[in-house]
Structures are given as structure tokens and as C-alpha cells.
Design a protein around this motif. Structure first.
Motif, PDB file in Angstrom:
ATOM      1  N   MET A   1      -9.346   0.263 -12.929  1.00 18.40           N
ATOM      2  CA  MET A   1      -8.590  -0.860 -12.412  1.00 18.40           C
ATOM      3  C   MET A   1      -8.819  -0.926 -10.919  1.00 18.40           C
ATOM      4  SD  MET A   1      -4.537  -1.293 -12.467  1.00 18.40           S
ATOM      5  CE  MET A   1      -4.011  -2.794 -13.128  1.00 18.40           C
ATOM      6  N   LYS A   2      -9.064  -2.122 -10.422  1.00 15.80           N
ATOM      7  CA  LYS A   2      -9.342  -2.311  -9.012  1.00 15.80           C
ATOM      8  C   LYS A   2      -8.246  -3.172  -8.412  1.00 15.80           C
ATOM      9  CE  LYS A   2     -12.915  -3.793  -5.900  1.00 15.80           C
ATOM     10  NZ  LYS A   2     -14.227  -4.341  -5.727  1.00 15.80           N
ATOM     11  N   ILE A   3      -7.694  -2.694  -7.259  1.00  6.51           N
ATOM     12  CA  ILE A   3      -6.623  -3.437  -6.592  1.00  6.51           C
ATOM     13  C   ILE A   3      -7.230  -4.155  -5.404  1.00  6.51           C
ATOM     14  CG2 ILE A   3      -4.451  -3.249  -5.352  1.00  6.51           C
ATOM     15  CD1 ILE A   3      -3.893  -0.763  -7.014  1.00  6.51           C
ATOM     16  N   ASN A   4      -7.065  -5.470  -5.385  1.00  5.23           N
ATOM     17  CA  ASN A   4      -7.581  -6.284  -4.280  1.00  5.23           C
ATOM     18  C   ASN A   4      -6.454  -6.563  -3.292  1.00  5.23           C
ATOM     19  OD1 ASN A   4     -10.129  -6.498  -5.441  1.00  5.23           O
ATOM     20  ND2 ASN A   4      -9.494  -8.254  -6.673  1.00  5.23           N
ATOM     21  N   GLY A   5      -6.793  -6.772  -2.085  1.00  9.14           N
ATOM     22  CA  GLY A   5      -5.820  -7.173  -1.079  1.00  9.14           C
ATOM     23  C   GLY A   5      -4.977  -6.025  -0.549  1.00  9.14           C
ATOM     24  N   VAL A   6      -5.529  -4.854  -0.480  1.00  8.73           N
ATOM     25  CA  VAL A   6      -4.794  -3.695   0.037  1.00  8.73           C
ATOM     26  C   VAL A   6      -4.447  -3.900   1.501  1.00  8.73           C
ATOM     27  CG1 VAL A   6      -4.957  -1.214   0.499  1.00  8.73           C
ATOM     28  CG2 VAL A   6      -5.826  -2.141  -1.637  1.00  8.73           C
ATOM     29  N   SER A   7      -5.314  -4.557   2.219  1.00 10.28           N
ATOM     30  CA  SER A   7      -5.051  -4.781   3.645  1.00 10.28           C
ATOM     31  C   SER A   7      -3.812  -5.648   3.838  1.00 10.28           C
ATOM     32  CB  SER A   7      -6.257  -5.390   4.331  1.00 10.28           C
ATOM     33  OG  SER A   7      -6.541  -6.658   3.776  1.00 10.28           O
ATOM     34  N   ASN A   8      -3.569  -6.606   2.948  1.00  7.27           N
ATOM     35  CA  ASN A   8      -2.371  -7.451   3.032  1.00  7.27           C
ATOM     36  C   ASN A   8      -1.110  -6.622   2.802  1.00  7.27           C
ATOM     37  OD1 ASN A   8      -3.815  -9.761   3.577  1.00  7.27           O
ATOM     38  ND2 ASN A   8      -3.944 -10.392   1.432  1.00  7.27           N
ATOM     39  N   ILE A   9      -1.187  -5.712   1.849  1.00 12.21           N
ATOM     40  CA  ILE A   9      -0.037  -4.850   1.573  1.00 12.21           C
ATOM     41  C   ILE A   9       0.232  -3.964   2.781  1.00 12.21           C
ATOM     42  CG2 ILE A   9       0.791  -2.959   0.129  1.00 12.21           C
ATOM     43  CD1 ILE A   9      -0.733  -4.243  -2.202  1.00 12.21           C
ATOM     44  N   GLN A  10      -0.805  -3.460   3.396  1.00 11.70           N
ATOM     45  CA  GLN A  10      -0.644  -2.614   4.586  1.00 11.70           C
ATOM     46  C   GLN A  10       0.010  -3.396   5.728  1.00 11.70           C
ATOM     47  OE1 GLN A  10      -0.975   0.579   5.076  1.00 11.70           O
ATOM     48  NE2 GLN A  10      -1.673   0.919   2.978  1.00 11.70           N
TER      49      GLN A  10
ATOM     50  N   ILE B   1       2.091  -5.903   5.457  1.00 12.93           N
ATOM     51  CA  ILE B   1       3.508  -6.084   5.103  1.00 12.93           C
ATOM     52  C   ILE B   1       4.284  -4.791   5.351  1.00 12.93           C
ATOM     53  CG2 ILE B   1       5.108  -6.513   3.206  1.00 12.93           C
ATOM     54  CD1 ILE B   1       2.952  -8.435   2.065  1.00 12.93           C
ATOM     55  N   MET B   2       3.713  -3.677   4.933  1.00 13.79           N
ATOM     56  CA  MET B   2       4.374  -2.380   5.124  1.00 13.79           C
ATOM     57  C   MET B   2       4.554  -2.071   6.610  1.00 13.79           C
ATOM     58  SD  MET B   2       5.202  -1.207   2.214  1.00 13.79           S
ATOM     59  CE  MET B   2       5.550   0.493   2.546  1.00 13.79           C
ATOM     60  N   ASN B   3       3.541  -2.346   7.399  1.00 15.77           N
ATOM     61  CA  ASN B   3       3.647  -2.108   8.841  1.00 15.77           C
ATOM     62  C   ASN B   3       4.708  -2.995   9.479  1.00 15.77           C
ATOM     63  OD1 ASN B   3       1.696  -0.129   8.814  1.00 15.77           O
ATOM     64  ND2 ASN B   3       0.014  -1.533   9.316  1.00 15.77           N
ATOM     65  N   ALA B   4       4.791  -4.246   9.041  1.00 14.95           N
ATOM     66  CA  ALA B   4       5.809  -5.152   9.560  1.00 14.95           C
ATOM     67  C   ALA B   4       7.205  -4.647   9.197  1.00 14.95           C
ATOM     68  CB  ALA B   4       5.591  -6.556   9.014  1.00 14.95           C
TER      69      ALA B   4
END
Length: 93
Positions: free
Chosen positions: A1-10, A12-15
Motif C-alpha cells: 500500500m502506498k500513501i500519497n501526500g505525506v508532505s501535506n500531512i506533515q 498539517i502536523m507542524n501547524a
């Protein structure tokens, strides 16, 4: 399984972490403050003044002792009876 958009999640987490830190800092800047009312100050003044007052008036006690020894001490029986009745009524409530 491949998760796309990890940078977007990061992002959000940083915010979220930044906002949480800022809120904690705002709360920690508040100071506790206490103010004593004038009534409280007056009460403390009265307590301090009473500490300096003697419980027993030695001069009066010594005077009565001397008068008893000399046989010159007399008691007003009417005044004593009134005081006893008054004290009894106060005690009973």
C-alpha cells in the motif's frame, strides 16, 4: 500500500504543533494576584492588638487578694445574684 501526500500531512502536523505551543505560552504569562480587603486588614489588626493584652489583670487580682486577707472585701449580693441569673440565662440560650 502506498500513501500519497505525506508532505501535506506533515504540514498539517507542524501547524498543529506550532499553534499548541503558542497557546501554552499565552497561558503561562498570566500571574496570580491576591488582594486583602480592608475588612480583612482590620481583622488582622484587631487580632494583633489582642495578642498584646494580658488575659488576667494582675493589679486587680492582687488588690482583691489583699482585701480578702484584710477582711475588707465585700460582695454586693444583689449584684452577684443578677449576674448569676444573667449568666444562667445566656448559658441556656
Amino acid at each position: 500500500m502506498k500513501i500519497n501526500g505525506v508532505s501535506n500531512i506533515q504540514k498539517i502536523m507542524n501547524a498543529y504543533k506550532t499553534n499548541k505551543t503558542q497557546n501554552v505560552n499565552k497561558v503561562s504569562l498570566k500571574e496570580d494576584k491576591i488582594e486583602i480587603s480592608q475588612q480583612g486588614k482590620d481583622y488582622q489588626f484587631a487580632i494583633d492588638a489582642l495578642k498584646d493584652v494580658e488575659d488576667i489583670r494582675e493589679d486587680k487580682v492582687n488588690d482583691i487578694k489583699i482585701r480578702i486577707e484584710n477582711g475588707t472585701y465585700t460582695v454586693d449580693k444583689h449584684k452577684l445574684a443578677k449576674s448569676m441569673i444573667k449568666e444562667d440565662l445566656n448559658w441556656r440560650g
